[in-house]
Design a protein around this motif. Structure first.
Motif, PDB file in Angstrom:
ATOM      1  N   GLU A  46      62.375  15.207  33.605  1.00 24.16           N
ATOM      2  CA  GLU A  46      61.827  14.491  34.755  1.00 24.16           C
ATOM      3  C   GLU A  46      61.474  13.049  34.417  1.00 24.16           C
ATOM      4  OE1 GLU A  46      58.662  16.933  36.346  1.00 24.16           O
ATOM      5  OE2 GLU A  46      60.017  18.662  36.333  1.00 24.16           O
ATOM      6  N   TYR A  49      64.491  10.955  33.984  1.00 22.66           N
ATOM      7  CA  TYR A  49      65.060  10.666  35.300  1.00 22.66           C
ATOM      8  C   TYR A  49      64.317   9.511  35.958  1.00 22.66           C
ATOM      9  CZ  TYR A  49      66.303  11.444  40.187  1.00 22.66           C
ATOM     10  OH  TYR A  49      66.722  11.299  41.476  1.00 22.66           O
ATOM     11  N   THR A  55      61.063   4.873  40.620  1.00 25.93           N
ATOM     12  CA  THR A  55      60.375   5.870  41.438  1.00 25.93           C
ATOM     13  C   THR A  55      61.046   6.085  42.780  1.00 25.93           C
ATOM     14  OG1 THR A  55      58.908   4.135  42.140  1.00 25.93           O
ATOM     15  CG2 THR A  55      58.108   5.594  40.411  1.00 25.93           C
ATOM     16  N   PHE A  91      48.092  13.702  39.919  1.00 29.47           N
ATOM     17  CA  PHE A  91      48.509  14.937  40.586  1.00 29.47           C
ATOM     18  C   PHE A  91      47.557  16.094  40.285  1.00 29.47           C
ATOM     19  CE2 PHE A  91      52.718  12.799  39.751  1.00 29.47           C
ATOM     20  CZ  PHE A  91      52.732  12.176  40.995  1.00 29.47           C
ATOM     21  N   GLN A  95      43.703  22.683  45.828  1.00 27.39           N
ATOM     22  CA  GLN A  95      43.990  22.418  47.233  1.00 27.39           C
ATOM     23  C   GLN A  95      42.737  22.349  48.102  1.00 27.39           C
ATOM     24  OE1 GLN A  95      47.039  24.982  48.793  1.00 27.39           O
ATOM     25  NE2 GLN A  95      48.321  24.727  46.981  1.00 27.39           N
TER      26      GLN A  95
ATOM     27  N   ALA B 521      57.700  23.991  39.773  1.00 25.38           N
ATOM     28  CA  ALA B 521      57.212  22.924  40.641  1.00 25.38           C
ATOM     29  C   ALA B 521      57.321  21.598  39.901  1.00 25.38           C
ATOM     30  CB  ALA B 521      55.767  23.196  41.027  1.00 25.38           C
ATOM     31  N   PRO B 522      57.926  20.612  40.495  1.00 24.50           N
ATOM     32  CA  PRO B 522      58.000  19.313  39.831  1.00 24.50           C
ATOM     33  C   PRO B 522      56.599  18.743  39.679  1.00 24.50           C
ATOM     34  CG  PRO B 522      58.783  19.156  42.096  1.00 24.50           C
ATOM     35  CD  PRO B 522      58.557  20.603  41.816  1.00 24.50           C
ATOM     36  N   ARG B 523      56.374  17.974  38.609  1.00 26.36           N
ATOM     37  CA  ARG B 523      54.995  17.536  38.359  1.00 26.36           C
ATOM     38  C   ARG B 523      54.501  16.586  39.426  1.00 26.36           C
ATOM     39  NH1 ARG B 523      54.873  17.422  33.172  1.00 26.36           N
ATOM     40  NH2 ARG B 523      56.688  18.708  33.288  1.00 26.36           N
ATOM     41  N   SER B 524      55.408  16.051  40.242  1.00 26.67           N
ATOM     42  CA  SER B 524      54.917  15.190  41.309  1.00 26.67           C
ATOM     43  C   SER B 524      54.417  15.999  42.494  1.00 26.67           C
ATOM     44  CB  SER B 524      56.018  14.242  41.767  1.00 26.67           C
ATOM     45  OG  SER B 524      57.134  14.997  42.173  1.00 26.67           O
ATOM     46  N   GLY B 526      51.975  18.295  42.699  1.00 25.40           N
ATOM     47  CA  GLY B 526      50.526  18.227  42.767  1.00 25.40           C
ATOM     48  C   GLY B 526      49.956  19.144  43.830  1.00 25.40           C
ATOM     49  N   PRO B 527      48.681  19.044  44.083  1.00 21.39           N
ATOM     50  CA  PRO B 527      48.099  19.835  45.152  1.00 21.39           C
ATOM     51  C   PRO B 527      48.468  19.209  46.487  1.00 21.39           C
ATOM     52  CG  PRO B 527      46.448  18.432  44.171  1.00 21.39           C
ATOM     53  CD  PRO B 527      47.720  18.191  43.410  1.00 21.39           C
ATOM     54  N   SER B 528      48.401  19.995  47.529  1.00 25.15           N
ATOM     55  CA  SER B 528      48.729  19.449  48.832  1.00 25.15           C
ATOM     56  C   SER B 528      47.691  18.384  49.139  1.00 25.15           C
ATOM     57  CB  SER B 528      48.680  20.542  49.887  1.00 25.15           C
ATOM     58  OG  SER B 528      47.339  20.883  50.151  1.00 25.15           O
ATOM     59  N   THR B 532      52.333  12.251  47.625  1.00 21.91           N
ATOM     60  CA  THR B 532      52.972  11.065  47.072  1.00 21.91           C
ATOM     61  C   THR B 532      54.479  11.210  47.194  1.00 21.91           C
ATOM     62  OG1 THR B 532      53.696  10.387  44.881  1.00 21.91           O
ATOM     63  CG2 THR B 532      52.132  12.174  44.970  1.00 21.91           C
ATOM     64  N   THR B 534      56.744  10.241  45.248  1.00 16.47           N
ATOM     65  CA  THR B 534      57.479  10.228  43.992  1.00 16.47           C
ATOM     66  C   THR B 534      58.422  11.427  43.870  1.00 16.47           C
ATOM     67  OG1 THR B 534      55.445   9.406  43.052  1.00 16.47           O
ATOM     68  CG2 THR B 534      57.222   9.903  41.527  1.00 16.47           C
ATOM     69  N   SER B 536      61.003  13.813  41.717  1.00 17.28           N
ATOM     70  CA  SER B 536      61.022  14.148  40.303  1.00 17.28           C
ATOM     71  C   SER B 536      62.450  14.170  39.806  1.00 17.28           C
ATOM     72  CB  SER B 536      60.376  15.502  40.095  1.00 17.28           C
ATOM     73  OG  SER B 536      60.996  16.441  40.933  1.00 17.28           O
TER      74      SER B 536
END
Lengths: 317, 688
Positions: A46, A49, A55, A91, A95, B521-524, B526-528, B532, B534, B536
């Motif tokens: 990632e 990439y 971005t 991140f 939630q 889950a891509p690290r971008s 995140g929580p809802s 963002t 971004t 991945s």
């Protein structure tokens, strides 16, 4: 000179097969090692990439899959700490607001961990806990369970396990560590304290020396219907809950860590392998591992689970 | 069963004229709830189980065994029990509850379609606390004992799915009534077999009228050594001339080699184990509805308990299709037997059938999974869309609303009350799919719920508790690990059929998704709320849907490929590619439990439940269906001709009663001398 390395798994709860216990393996560190490995691989891909494409995500994004993503791209050095992989704290978080969760952390002091300096364990505990608080964006955890090295609950029958347990671990070190944990509790970072693998005798000895009693004792027994009666009795009398776990005590041996970070086929290529290869050189010693689990209260849903591990690298001059 | 409102029930000719009005009002009521509840959030996990009983009349010295038709008297006795009602329990439909609160409310009893049936639910819903899961079995036992205490000495509540001799010639009920009544017009069962509340006979009569003939419940007969072949159901009377429907059998309603039944009671008189969950919000409810749906046929096969109908061994193990046929109100045009002239469309499934829709907003729901033959009412869908409902949910309800309301009370048609949901529920509660998606009630006091309906009732409360708890744990694993069970709906339909086969639990092959886990889950991500942009890495391309699933046996699905490979009873071919190994539902549940704080004693109890399910799936222990077959086959009076005589039934029911009494006493099953019981229950709960 000494450098700290912080390994992390990210949220592994939806990470697939690494959470599934293999048949017959009642105690295992595979969840930790598998999920570290998979997080390293994903991070390399990632961040490579992102580095190539910026971005905006345009472009065809062919990350170099040969493991040669430069270390500086997917790891991050901050002061004397190296994060493997790099962590984007933007991140972080859960939630819903923190009050909706029960957060349990389990801190493993490792066999190889430094105990020479009396405050080493306190430092480790604070460092580990603060990473979790930052990752989950919460002010405190509900339960901190501490696992001391050299403890187990093994034996052909549970009575025997309890007897053997009495001789294990290091009472003095454990008792000396406890006040540091009590301080975390007094500071409001931890609501309750717990211990792992304390049989009846060790538990009785510990209780005599602590101000804040553990509320939980995690044990791993082959047949959970046969808890040794003296332990059941003592726990009941002291209001300590006996919980089940399946973690191995020696969750991150030195050799395993070397293999995870080394140049081998399953390694992340962080450590150099001999003079010729690139990477960090020196003696790497795992110090601690912390596992965290955030469960939505009232719904029994695990929203976030992961590990951090701390190691120290004695760099070759 | 739904609400038992009193009033003037319309006969079909009149009801039919009001069908559109009921649908229109039902849709308005649905939109009213939808608008009130669509943003409802953070409801706790609450869940409830429903256990249904047959009430039998049995005594050691009388060789007969009958169903008791004293449902009303038993319910009255329960309602009049002041200790029970002041404890929060009782019979809500017969007596206004006092609203008394109680530390742990006592169970509640409900009438059912069959007049020989009883339903019992816990006094209040269960939560997710693990210790609470352990209270389920005790509560089920309490329900059974309370029920028994309000019956005659010779009456017993038992949890067989069907009464083996329902509809046999001669006397099978107490009291006994003549067959061929005006409502059911059945040549096998009297009208009095149904609950006399006007709703039930009207339901049965209107299904028959709408259909234009009696329902046809035909089950293939099990061919034993001495079964005459071709086999002609000897109980069918071809010479009845009381009702026009008596022509049905002369027109081929009773084909060779099938046990023939002709009334709703043969289906709706079956007992099942249903579990209802409250979701945290509508999104989670829709996710659970979809994800539990492919598990339906698996749990049906695993709980198989229905090998006997009308005194004969059937060649199927479960009740499902019989209920489906027993309430099938489709006309010949809708069935495709005649060209469409009066009706609006051909309808591929009965009102009682496996699901036809997926409804989640999950991005993993691919269009290819949907039923290509789904029938919907476009006008109703348009109205729902106009009302702000999204496409998928509107499609779901527009599908349910292709059906006519069957029981309409004249009083309810005076004016539309948007503070009620009666018209909506009229259609919703007579769509008996294997899952049900339930909006909150009109007062919005509880959350969005999902009902899991396919499981067969088990003989002991230990087994019933085990399956209930298993499903609860599965839902927690689904939500925690974000599991993906999607396969095309038509494959779920095929699985439902496959689940019927004799010993499907051992030999059946079911389409099942190979990889349940989400892509990392891509690290971008995140929580809802992190929201963002971004990216991945490029989204993983999706392959053909057909590559996502393969055929598996129940053992492999429940216990995993590795376990199935090593257990001898249903060998799985060694596969060089271990990546293709399926983890198994029990190992997934264990992974969930491993991540939770659970005390030793609780975990031990939960392990016992999982162990029962593991052994049933592996074939080490038998399903109730297999045990009943064994019991019959080894009975000295069984003639190897598929016929299950009154005496054999008497002894079978006697064995079931003895098992129940031992369970109540909690002293194990040793020394009962019941043939094959050790293969049903093993060493559990005191052993055999």
């Amino acid at each position: 000179m000494t450098k700290s390395i912080i390994l992390s798994t990210g949220n592994i709860v939806s990470g697939g097969p690494s959470i599934i216990r293999k048949n017959g393996a009642s105690r295992s560190n595979r969840e930790l090692t598998d999920s570290l490995r998979s997080n390293f691989a994903a991070a390399k891909e990632e961040y490579a990439y992102l580095a190539v494409n910026g971005t905006n995500g345009n472009g065809n994004g062919h990350a170099d899959r040969n493991g040669s993503t430069p270390l500086s791209v997917w790891t991050e050095q901050q002061d004397s700490v190296l994060y493997v992989p790099r962590i984007n704290w933007d991140f972080a978080g859960l939630q819903e607001e923190p009050s909706q969760y029960d957060v349990t952390v389990k801190l493993f002091f490792l066999t190889t961990g430094s105990t020479s300096c009396p405050s080493a364990r306190e430092q480790h505990a604070r460092q580990a806990l603060s990473l979790v608080l930052k990752e989950l964006r919460i002010p405190k955890v509900d339960l901190l369970v501490v696992s001391f090295p050299g403890m187990s609950f093994d034996g052909d029958c549970e009575w025997e396990a309890d007897k053997q347990n009495a001789q294990q671990g290091e009472d003095e070190e454990e008792a000396a560590t406890w006040p540091a944990l009590e301080r975390l509790q007094r500071e409001g970072l931890v609501k309750n304290l717990g211990i792992a693998e304390f049989g009846s005798e060790k538990l009785a000895r510990l209780l005599k020396r602590v101000e804040v009693k553990p509320t939980v004792d995690q044990i791993n027994i082959k047949n959970c219907c046969n808890v040794p009666p003296p332990l059941v009795e003592l726990a009941k009398e002291q209001g300590i809950e006996l919980l089940v776990h399946n973690d191995s005590t020696d969750v991150l041996p030195k050799g395993t860590l070397r293999e995870l970070l080394g140049q081998g086929p399953n390694g992340a290529g962080v450590l150099a392998d001999g003079e010729a290869s690139s990477g960090l050189k020196g003696d790497l010693t795992p110090q601690w591992v912390i596992k965290y689990t955030a469960v939505v209260r009232d719904r029994g849903v695990i929203e976030n689970k992961g590990y951090f591990a701390g190691a120290e690298l004695e760099e070759e001059a | 069963m739904g609400l038992l409102a009193l009033g003037t029930a319309l006969e079909w000719a009149d009801a039919k004229k009001q069908a559109d009005l009921v649908r229109q009002w039902g849709i308005k009521q649905l939109l009213a709830i939808w608008n009130k509840a669509k943003h409802k959030e953070r409801d706790a996990l609450l869940w409830g189980d429903e256990v249904e009983y047959l009430v039998v009349v049995w005594s050691e010295d009388d060789q007969r065994v009958l169903v008791s038709l004293r449902q009303a008297d038993i319910l009255k006795a329960l309602a009049n029990d002041t200790e029970l009602t002041s404890g929060g329990g009782g019979v809500p439909d017969l007596q206004a509850t006092t609203g008394a609160s109680h530390a742990s409310p006592l169970p509640v009893f409900h009438p059912e379609f069959g007049r020989f049936m009883l339903e019992a639910t816990p006094g209040q819903p269960w939560g997710i606390e693990f210790k609470e899961l352990l209270a389920v079995e005790a509560d089920m036992k309490l329900r059974r004992s309370i029920a028994k205490n309000h019956m005659l000495a010779t009456e017993y509540p038992i949890t067989l799915t069907t009464f083996p001799r329902l509809g046999c010639p001669g006397v099978f009920s107490d009291p006994s009534y003549p067959v061929s009544g005006p409502k059911l017009r059945s040549q096998f069962v009297p009208d009095e077999i149904a609950n006399p509340h006007i709703r039930f006979p009207t339901l049965a009569a209107n299904i028959r009228s709408r259909r234009g003939r009696k329902v046809q419940v035909n089950v293939p007969v099990f061919r034993d050594e001495k079964t005459p072949w071709p086999w002609k159901d000897p109980t069918v009377n071809y010479d009845l001339h009381q009702w026009p429907e008596d022509d049905d059998v002369r027109n081929g309603a009773a084909p060779d080699n099938f046990i023939h039944m002709d009334a709703m009671a043969f289906g709706m008189g079956s007992c099942c184990l249903q579990i209802t969950f409250q979701a945290k919000n509508i999104t989670e409810g829709r996710q659970m509805y979809d994800q539990l749906s492919p598990l339906g046929p698996i749990l049906l096969a695993l709980t198989a308990a229905t090998p006997i109908y009308k005194g004969f061994l059937a060649d199927t193990d479960v009740r499902w299709n019989q209920i489906s046929r027993a309430v099938d109100d489709r006309t010949p045009e809708e069935l495709g037997e005649k060209p469409l002239e009066h009706d609006r469309w051909r309808i591929p499934k009965s009102r009682y059938a496996s699901n036809s829709t997926y409804i989640s907003t999950d991005h993993r729901l691919r269009p290819e999974y949907m039923d290509p033959n789904l029938i919907i009412d476009e006008d109703i869908k348009a109205k729902l869309l106009d009302g702000g409902m999204d496409e998928r949910l509107a499609t779901h309800f527009a599908h349910l609303f292709i059906r006519d309301p069957l029981v309409i009370f004249a009083e309810d048609l005076e004016e539309l009350d948007l503070n009620k949901t009666d018209h909506f529920e009229n259609i919703q509660s007579t769509n008996w799919q294997h899952m049900r998606f339930k909006p909150p009630p009109a007062d919005n006091s509880i959350g969005w719920r999902v009902e899991f309906r396919p499981m067969e009732i088990q003989i002991t409360d230990f087994e019933n508790a085990a399956f209930a708890v298993f499903i609860v744990l599965i839902t927690r694993a689904i939500l925690s690990f974000d599991l993906n069970f999607y396969i095309p709906i038509v494959k779920v339909d095929e699985n439902m059929e496959a689940a019927h086969a004799r010993d499907a639990v051992l030999d059946g092959k079911f389409h099942f998704r190979k990889n349940l886990f989400p892509a990392r889950a891509p690290r971008s991500a995140g929580p809802s709320g992190a929201n963002t942009p971004t990216p991945s890495r490029p989204a993983t391309p999706v392959g053909p849907v057909e590559d996502e699933y393969r055929l598996m046996g129940i053992n492999e699905i429940i216990n995993g490929t590795e376990y199935a490979r090593s257990s001898s009873s249903s060998p799985v071919k060694p596969d060089a590619d271990h990546d293709a190994d399926f983890p198994g539902l029990i190992p997934i549940v264990e992974a969930y439990l491993d991540s939770m704080n659970i005390d030793v004693a609780t975990r031990c109890e939960l392990a016992t439940y999982l162990d029962l399910i593991r052994r049933r799936a592996s074939g080490e222990l038998w399903t109730a269906a297999r045990w009943i077959r064994h019991f019959v086959a080894t009975h000295p009076r069984y003639g190897k001709d598929s016929a299950v005589s009154e005496l054999v039934t008497h002894d079978l029911v006697g064995a079931v009663i003895a098992i129940g009494e031992r369970e109540q006493k909690g002293c194990g099953f040793k020394g009962l001398g019941i043939n094959g019981l050790d293969k049903l229950l093993g060493e559990f709960r005191g052993g055999c």
